[in-house]
Design a protein around this motif. Structure first.
Motif, mmCIF file in Angstrom:
data_model
loop_
_atom_site.group_PDB
_atom_site.id
_atom_site.type_symbol
_atom_site.label_atom_id
_atom_site.label_comp_id
_atom_site.label_asym_id
_atom_site.label_seq_id
_atom_site.Cartn_x
_atom_site.Cartn_y
_atom_site.Cartn_z
ATOM 1 N N SER A 150 0.815 -1.210 0.000
ATOM 2 C CA SER A 150 0.000 0.000 0.000
ATOM 3 C C SER A 150 0.853 1.266 0.000
ATOM 4 O O SER A 150 0.338 2.356 0.153
ATOM 5 C CB SER A 150 -0.925 0.012 1.224
ATOM 6 N N HIS A 151 2.149 1.126 -0.136
ATOM 7 C CA HIS A 151 3.052 2.268 -0.182
ATOM 8 C C HIS A 151 3.903 2.195 -1.445
ATOM 9 O O HIS A 151 4.061 1.139 -2.034
ATOM 10 C CB HIS A 151 3.988 2.294 1.046
ATOM 11 N N LEU A 186 4.355 6.781 -0.315
ATOM 12 C CA LEU A 186 3.017 7.334 -0.523
ATOM 13 C C LEU A 186 1.957 6.303 -0.194
ATOM 14 O O LEU A 186 2.130 5.108 -0.459
ATOM 15 C CB LEU A 186 2.837 7.772 -1.979
ATOM 16 N N ASN A 187 0.859 6.761 0.360
ATOM 17 C CA ASN A 187 -0.289 5.893 0.601
ATOM 18 C C ASN A 187 -1.552 6.746 0.734
ATOM 19 O O ASN A 187 -1.483 7.931 1.072
ATOM 20 C CB ASN A 187 -0.099 5.039 1.864
ATOM 21 N N TRP A 188 -2.680 6.119 0.402
ATOM 22 C CA TRP A 188 -3.969 6.798 0.570
ATOM 23 C C TRP A 188 -4.405 6.732 2.021
ATOM 24 O O TRP A 188 -4.270 5.690 2.672
ATOM 25 C CB TRP A 188 -5.048 6.143 -0.294
ATOM 26 N N VAL A 189 -4.917 7.823 2.522
ATOM 27 C CA VAL A 189 -5.432 7.872 3.899
ATOM 28 C C VAL A 189 -6.897 8.294 3.837
ATOM 29 O O VAL A 189 -7.252 9.254 3.134
ATOM 30 C CB VAL A 189 -4.644 8.859 4.773
ATOM 31 N N SER A 226 -13.204 12.021 4.074
ATOM 32 C CA SER A 226 -12.028 12.652 3.474
ATOM 33 C C SER A 226 -11.087 11.570 2.943
ATOM 34 O O SER A 226 -10.944 10.504 3.539
ATOM 35 C CB SER A 226 -11.303 13.521 4.515
ATOM 36 N N VAL A 227 -10.464 11.839 1.809
ATOM 37 C CA VAL A 227 -9.469 10.954 1.211
ATOM 38 C C VAL A 227 -8.302 11.824 0.755
ATOM 39 O O VAL A 227 -8.514 12.794 0.033
ATOM 40 C CB VAL A 227 -10.045 10.170 0.009
ATOM 41 N N PHE A 228 -7.099 11.511 1.198
ATOM 42 C CA PHE A 228 -5.957 12.313 0.764
ATOM 43 C C PHE A 228 -4.724 11.441 0.600
ATOM 44 O O PHE A 228 -4.656 10.312 1.100
ATOM 45 C CB PHE A 228 -5.683 13.455 1.746
ATOM 46 N N CYS A 229 -3.802 11.995 -0.123
ATOM 47 C CA CYS A 229 -2.543 11.300 -0.396
ATOM 48 C C CYS A 229 -1.532 11.688 0.681
ATOM 49 O O CYS A 229 -1.281 12.881 0.912
ATOM 50 C CB CYS A 229 -2.028 11.684 -1.783
#
Length: 201
Positions: free
Chosen positions: A23-24, A44-47, A71-74
């Protein structure tokens, strides 16, 4: 050699912490906490944040539909342990490694309780009864009731009503019916009511 040892240490630490490495993704030219764009400076991963409550409109009963958002962010995890929110473009560029951007909204429904059953359809209007036509609580036809009410001041007896109804059904004219009815009057009560004008009184 030092960089290889550092990377091996990160992989080992991630394994011990059960961090899903798939996931990274390593990226370059991401500004870390020092303000420098260092090659391989971040993963990087989605949070995602928690889902909001369902915004379905309220109703007195039944169900209604709406949506939930989150909320969805990088996220960029820098080698020095800091995290930073970066443009979604960074995560999308490595979606083959970390997956597509998670949905930030979904449909939902809310239940407001059972609705009461619909009221029964109205009953059809009742046909006017013979009693309302004659006005004397008579349960026979209006003509038969009228014969007795107008001439004798009482309701018909069952036998008399049946006889005069058969006369009506056979086509006897109203004038002849009236004449025949008066000719058949008998008994002290009915004779007194007619003033002893009936033939058999």
């Amino acid at each position: 050699m030092r960089l290889k040892t550092l990377f091996s240490s990160i992989v080992v630490s991630a394994t011990l912490l059960s961090i899903p490495l798939h996931s990274h993704a390593w990226v370059s030219n991401v500004t870390d906490s020092t303000g420098n764009k260092n090659i391989g400076s971040a993963t990087l991963n989605w949070v995602t944040g928690p889902w909001s409550s369902c915004d379905a409109s309220s109703r007195s009963c039944g169900s209604s539909t709406g949506k939930q958002t989150r909320s969805v962010f990088c996220n960029a995890g820098n080698l020095n342990g800091s995290n930073a929110t970066v443009s979604d473009n960074y995560c999308q560029s490595v979606s083959s490694s970390i997956g597509a951007r998670p949905n930030d909204q979904k449909s939902c429904s809310r239940y407001w309780g059972a609705c009461p059953p619909p009221p029964p359809p109205p009953s059809p209007p009742s046909p006017p009864s013979s009693s309302s036509s004659s006005g004397g609580g008579c349960s026979y036809s209006a003509t038969v009731c009228g014969l007795y009410s107008n001439n004798l001041g009482r309701a018909p007896d069952a036998g008399g009503a049946a006889y005069w109804q058969s006369q009506i059904n056979s086509g006897v004219s109203p004038a002849q019916l009236q004449q025949n009815f008066m000719a058949g009057v008998k008994g002290a009560r009915d004779c007194n009511y007619t003033g002893n004008k009936a033939i058999q009184c």
